[in-house]
Design an enzyme around this catalytic site. Structure first.
Site, mmCIF file in Angstrom:
data_model
loop_
_atom_site.group_PDB
_atom_site.id
_atom_site.type_symbol
_atom_site.label_atom_id
_atom_site.label_comp_id
_atom_site.label_asym_id
_atom_site.label_seq_id
_atom_site.Cartn_x
_atom_site.Cartn_y
_atom_site.Cartn_z
ATOM 1 N N GLY A 45 0.962 -1.015 -0.013
ATOM 2 C CA GLY A 45 0.051 0.051 0.000
ATOM 3 C C GLY A 45 0.998 1.173 -0.031
ATOM 4 C CD GLU A 46 2.501 5.668 -0.712
ATOM 5 O OE1 GLU A 46 2.417 5.119 -1.983
ATOM 6 O OE2 GLU A 46 3.713 5.877 -0.526
ATOM 7 C CB SER A 47 5.043 2.689 4.079
ATOM 8 O OG SER A 47 5.980 3.613 3.204
ATOM 9 C CB CYS A 77 5.182 -3.903 -1.213
ATOM 10 S SG CYS A 77 5.835 -2.581 -2.320
ATOM 11 N NE ARG A 97 8.075 5.310 1.642
ATOM 12 C CZ ARG A 97 7.238 6.204 1.298
ATOM 13 N NH1 ARG A 97 7.225 7.426 1.992
ATOM 14 N NH2 ARG A 97 6.032 6.417 0.458
ATOM 15 C CB ILE A 125 3.797 -2.105 -7.546
ATOM 16 C CG1 ILE A 125 3.138 -3.390 -8.293
ATOM 17 C CG2 ILE A 125 3.077 -0.878 -7.731
ATOM 18 C CD1 ILE A 125 1.734 -3.734 -7.899
ATOM 19 N NE ARG A 126 4.268 4.314 -6.188
ATOM 20 C CZ ARG A 126 4.565 5.184 -5.227
ATOM 21 N NH1 ARG A 126 5.397 5.874 -5.089
ATOM 22 N NH2 ARG A 126 3.416 5.391 -4.424
ATOM 23 C CG HIS A 161 2.725 -6.303 -4.314
ATOM 24 N ND1 HIS A 161 1.802 -6.135 -3.316
ATOM 25 C CD2 HIS A 161 3.311 -5.381 -4.772
ATOM 26 C CE1 HIS A 161 2.139 -4.776 -3.176
ATOM 27 N NE2 HIS A 161 2.924 -4.387 -3.984
ATOM 28 C CD GLU A 163 0.194 -9.260 -2.463
ATOM 29 O OE1 GLU A 163 1.189 -9.922 -2.274
ATOM 30 O OE2 GLU A 163 0.017 -7.999 -2.369
HETATM 31 N N1 GLN Z 1 5.989 2.749 -2.468
HETATM 32 C C1 GLN Z 1 5.175 2.436 -1.511
HETATM 33 C C2 GLN Z 1 5.748 2.799 -0.095
HETATM 34 O O1 GLN Z 1 6.630 3.694 -0.037
HETATM 35 C C3 GLN Z 1 5.235 0.953 -1.358
HETATM 36 C C4 GLN Z 1 4.336 0.536 -2.596
HETATM 37 C C5 GLN Z 1 3.687 -0.874 -2.321
HETATM 38 O O2 GLN Z 1 3.472 -1.259 -1.262
HETATM 39 N N2 GLN Z 1 3.340 -1.357 -3.666
HETATM 40 O O3 GLN Z 1 5.223 2.790 0.878
#
Ligand code: GLN
Length: 180
Positions: A45-47, A77, A97, A125-126, A161, A163
């Site tokens: 997600g987004e930390s 992630c 990150r 993903i990122r 990921h 999953e």
């Molecule tokens: N870029 C997100 C972060 O810095 C992590 C991306 C992800 O969980 N797919 O939190």
């Protein structure tokens, strides 16, 4: 019962894999949801957003305590970032990150993970990577020279990921770890 932190991010795909392995998932939003769990997943997600949610709900302390007591944990992630020294402090790692940079916003790779047999299809993903780690951290896989899958005791963390690729082996490994 496998708890999946469900404040934000990709918790549903994890729940599907846990069910497919014959275990029961439970979405975790408040500390009471942590009672009676056998294992715990911190999804991607987004930390930054996840950190705010964890603080708001008073989840940081109980999450740290469970991991400290030996509960099996899998972070993927952003979940890996949440476990590092600068966030929950469960793992002796520093993450970087969005480490693969703009060009590599998102990519897929087949990775060999120590102990898992056939290469695993990994969706990044990122994604972060592990920039630094202490001696108790075992590196299970790297992309180039950068660790992207690690283990410290009963805590597994991967930068990708599993999953999203429908890859169940890390979840299987999680369910096989012995809590105390
Ligand atoms: N870029 C997100 C972060 O810095 C992590 C991306 C992800 O969980 N797919 O939190």
């Amino acid at each position: 019962m496998v708890g999946i932190l469900a404040l934000q991010g990709g918790f549903e795909a994890h729940a599907r894999i846990i069910r497919s392995l014959g275990a029961e998932p439970r979405e975790v939003r408040v500390p009471a949801d942590l009672e009676g769990l056998d294992a715990l997943i911190l999804p991607g997600g987004e930390s930054t957003v996840m950190t705010l949610g964890v603080e708001r709900e008073g989840l940081a302390e109980p999450l740290r305590a469970l991991a400290g007591d030996g509960m099996p944990v899998l972070g993927t992630c952003a979940g890996m970032i949440m476990l590092d020294r600068d966030h929950l402090g469960v793992l002796d790692i520093r993450t970087s990150r969005n480490a693969f940079g703009r060009q590599l916003h998102s990519f897929e790779a087949d990775l060999e993970l120590d102990g898992l047999g056939e290469p695993l299809h990994a969706v990044f993903i990122r994604a972060p990577w592990v920039a630094e780690h202490g001696p108790e951290v075992e590196v299970l896989a790297r992309v180039g020279e950068h660790p992207v899958a690690i283990r410290q005791g009963n805590v597994l963390a991967v930068a990708f990921h599993p999953e999203l690729a429908g890859e169940p082996r890390l979840h299987e490994l999680l369910l096989g770890l012995n809590g105390s």
